[in-house]
Design a protein around this motif. Structure first.
Motif, PDB file in Angstrom:
ATOM      1  N   THR A 204      -9.644 -22.270  39.528  1.00 45.62           N
ATOM      2  CA  THR A 204     -10.889 -21.563  39.845  1.00 45.62           C
ATOM      3  C   THR A 204     -11.314 -20.638  38.711  1.00 45.62           C
ATOM      4  N   ILE A 205     -10.358 -19.976  38.074  1.00 46.20           N
ATOM      5  CA  ILE A 205     -10.677 -19.083  36.951  1.00 46.20           C
ATOM      6  C   ILE A 205     -11.361 -19.854  35.833  1.00 46.20           C
ATOM      7  N   LEU A 206     -10.833 -21.042  35.510  1.00 47.35           N
ATOM      8  CA  LEU A 206     -11.440 -21.855  34.455  1.00 47.35           C
ATOM      9  C   LEU A 206     -12.801 -22.392  34.902  1.00 47.35           C
ATOM     10  N   GLU A 207     -12.917 -22.817  36.141  1.00 47.51           N
ATOM     11  CA  GLU A 207     -14.201 -23.306  36.654  1.00 47.51           C
ATOM     12  C   GLU A 207     -15.299 -22.265  36.467  1.00 47.51           C
ATOM     13  N   GLN A 208     -15.035 -21.046  36.863  1.00 49.70           N
ATOM     14  CA  GLN A 208     -16.030 -19.982  36.760  1.00 49.70           C
ATOM     15  C   GLN A 208     -16.387 -19.683  35.308  1.00 49.70           C
ATOM     16  N   LYS A 209     -15.385 -19.685  34.448  1.00 49.65           N
ATOM     17  CA  LYS A 209     -15.621 -19.396  33.029  1.00 49.65           C
ATOM     18  C   LYS A 209     -16.468 -20.493  32.381  1.00 49.65           C
ATOM     19  N   LEU A 210     -16.147 -21.760  32.677  1.00 45.10           N
ATOM     20  CA  LEU A 210     -16.873 -22.869  32.064  1.00 45.10           C
ATOM     21  C   LEU A 210     -18.314 -22.941  32.552  1.00 45.10           C
ATOM     22  N   LEU A 211     -18.539 -22.701  33.825  1.00 49.05           N
ATOM     23  CA  LEU A 211     -19.913 -22.748  34.332  1.00 49.05           C
ATOM     24  C   LEU A 211     -20.778 -21.673  33.687  1.00 49.05           C
ATOM     25  N   GLY A 219     -27.213 -30.586  26.208  1.00 50.28           N
ATOM     26  CA  GLY A 219     -26.918 -31.959  26.616  1.00 50.28           C
ATOM     27  C   GLY A 219     -26.549 -32.007  28.088  1.00 50.28           C
ATOM     28  N   ASP A 220     -26.629 -33.209  28.657  1.00 47.24           N
ATOM     29  CA  ASP A 220     -26.313 -33.381  30.071  1.00 47.24           C
ATOM     30  C   ASP A 220     -24.809 -33.293  30.300  1.00 47.24           C
ATOM     31  N   ILE A 221     -24.423 -32.575  31.351  1.00 46.45           N
ATOM     32  CA  ILE A 221     -23.010 -32.352  31.670  1.00 46.45           C
ATOM     33  C   ILE A 221     -22.732 -32.851  33.085  1.00 46.45           C
ATOM     34  N   LEU A 222     -21.615 -33.556  33.237  1.00 48.53           N
ATOM     35  CA  LEU A 222     -21.081 -33.869  34.565  1.00 48.53           C
ATOM     36  C   LEU A 222     -19.822 -33.031  34.746  1.00 48.53           C
ATOM     37  N   PHE A 223     -19.794 -32.244  35.795  1.00 53.95           N
ATOM     38  CA  PHE A 223     -18.740 -31.255  36.018  1.00 53.95           C
ATOM     39  C   PHE A 223     -18.019 -31.606  37.323  1.00 53.95           C
ATOM     40  N   GLN A 236     -26.955 -29.769  41.719  1.00 51.10           N
ATOM     41  CA  GLN A 236     -27.487 -29.707  40.371  1.00 51.10           C
ATOM     42  C   GLN A 236     -27.687 -28.252  39.970  1.00 51.10           C
ATOM     43  N   GLN A 237     -27.201 -27.888  38.798  1.00 48.13           N
ATOM     44  CA  GLN A 237     -27.386 -26.539  38.254  1.00 48.13           C
ATOM     45  C   GLN A 237     -27.984 -26.689  36.864  1.00 48.13           C
ATOM     46  N   ASN A 238     -29.318 -26.784  36.821  1.00 46.96           N
ATOM     47  CA  ASN A 238     -30.035 -27.072  35.576  1.00 46.96           C
ATOM     48  C   ASN A 238     -29.561 -28.403  35.008  1.00 46.96           C
ATOM     49  N   THR A 241     -24.570 -31.462  36.452  1.00 45.48           N
ATOM     50  CA  THR A 241     -24.360 -32.102  37.745  1.00 45.48           C
ATOM     51  C   THR A 241     -22.929 -31.820  38.191  1.00 45.48           C
ATOM     52  N   ILE A 242     -22.766 -31.216  39.365  1.00 42.19           N
ATOM     53  CA  ILE A 242     -21.455 -30.722  39.800  1.00 42.19           C
ATOM     54  C   ILE A 242     -20.981 -31.487  41.034  1.00 42.19           C
ATOM     55  N   TYR A 243     -19.799 -32.086  40.936  1.00 45.40           N
ATOM     56  CA  TYR A 243     -19.129 -32.746  42.058  1.00 45.40           C
ATOM     57  C   TYR A 243     -17.893 -31.935  42.431  1.00 45.40           C
ATOM     58  N   ASN A 244     -17.565 -31.906  43.727  1.00 41.27           N
ATOM     59  CA  ASN A 244     -16.297 -31.276  44.101  1.00 41.27           C
ATOM     60  C   ASN A 244     -15.121 -32.194  43.779  1.00 41.27           C
TER      61      ASN A 244
END
Length: 342
Positions: A204-211, A219-223, A236-238, A241-244
């Motif tokens: 979770t710490i890395l997820e928050q930092k990367l976002l 460029g387009d990102i798939l997260f 979608q966050q700008n 594209t975020i998947y769980n």
């Protein structure tokens, strides 16, 4: 088939073995816990599953506290291993078991049934105590009939010092790289693919930092967050594209459609990246000596750059162009020979 529930790597690298068991007319029974068990239930819903006692491995927020935490947790871990042995005994009594395959679960073996231990860590990196942790791990491995090492025995290999030792007392078999993926030529849809995994709270710490950092990426990102939940969620966050989570087939598809990858330097991820010949930027899990060692190994070999989690900045991704990336050196695994043990 019993993978350790420590992130998703142990479970995902068992997928090709489970598929091979089915191909060779075995009926796999899967035993694990937590998100590892959840993931395999989604992949193989038709199989029989058992829940094993959980090791409950988590990381402290401060990486330098990891060894101390493991030491404090050791009595609980030993108790869990004893419970694990009892659970295996019960499964053996209720099912017709021809063999046991444990991916890093210490208590999943049986004295009357051929038992295999899968690991790439014959040498367990733990800083100044590497000699002790390695000796203890090798002692556990010696209790199994065979140890399958998912790597190559040649000078070209993926695990380096982790998976290659001088040993006469361990029945080692180097089986080649294990990956659930296959390469295919597809148009690039995403400039950057982010794949997270691993124990909390560091995931979770890395997820928050990367976002935060990647909102400025060009460029387009798939997260992919690496959170196995009851329903797949997409938002979608700008330009992100975020998947769980994704299934293996979905992840194989998007990895083939992505130009570069950002992920942990976990060993299963490395086997997948090598199979798909990807360029990657690594961020090792803080305090995990194995991932730090592997990240340094591949930087030294001019394959991939890395940085520590707390020092990651967006501009560091430009370093990827100075590295050659992985190349597919995989060979077909001789499952017929491996399964002859059973």
């Amino acid at each position: 088939m019993a993978p350790l529930n420590w992130g998703l790597g142990h479970a995902t690298r068992c997928i090709p073995i489970i598929k091979a068991l089915i191909k060779y007319n075995f009926t796999p029974i899967i035993a694990s816990d937590g998100i590892a068990l959840d993931l395999l239930k989604k992949e193989f819903s038709h199989l029989l599953f058992y829940e094993l006692p959980s090791y409950n491995i988590t990381y402290p927020k401060k990486a330098n506290n990891f060894k101390l935490k493991l030491l404090k947790d050791s009595p609980r871990l030993l108790n869990t291993i004893n419970k694990e042995r009892k659970a295996v005994d019960a499964i053996v009594k209720s099912e017709h078991i021809a063999g046991i395959i444990s991916d890093n679960r210490f208590g999943v073996r049986h004295k009357t049934i051929p038992s295999v231990f899968i690991t790439h860590q014959l040498r367990v990196m733990s800083g100044s105590t590497t000699w002790l942790s390695s000796k203890l791990h090798q002692r556990i491995i010696s209790k199994f009939n065979e140890c399958w090492v998912p790597d190559y025995s040649s000078s070209y290999n993926l695990s380096g010092d982790l998976g290659h030792i001088d040993s006469n007392h361990l029945n080692l078999k180097y089986i080649g790289s294990l990956s659930r993926f296959n390469p295919n030529d597809q148009p690039i849809d995403y400039k950057l693919l982010v794949v997270l995994s691993g124990p909390e709270p560091q995931r979770t710490i890395l997820e928050q930092k990367l976002l935060r950092e990647l909102q400025y990426y060009n460029g387009d990102i798939l997260f992919i967050k690496g959170k196995i939940e009851s329903q797949q969620e997409v938002r979608q966050q700008n330009h992100i594209t975020i998947y769980n989570y994704m299934t293996s087939k979905e992840l194989e598809d998007v990895m083939n459609k992505s130009e570069i990858v950002l992920c942990r330097s976990g060993y299963t991820s490395i086997m997948d990246l090598d199979k798909l010949s990807k360029k990657v930027f690594f961020i090792p899990t803080p305090g995990q000596y194995e991932q730090e060692y592997l990240a340094k190994k591949f930087k030294k070999e001019n394959i991939a750059p890395f940085c520590s989690q707390d020092k990651f900045e967006l501009q560091l991704l430009s370093d990827i162009g100075n590295y050659k990336g992985f190349s597919n050196n995989s060979v077909n695994i001789n499952y017929s020979e491996l399964f002859s043990l059973f």
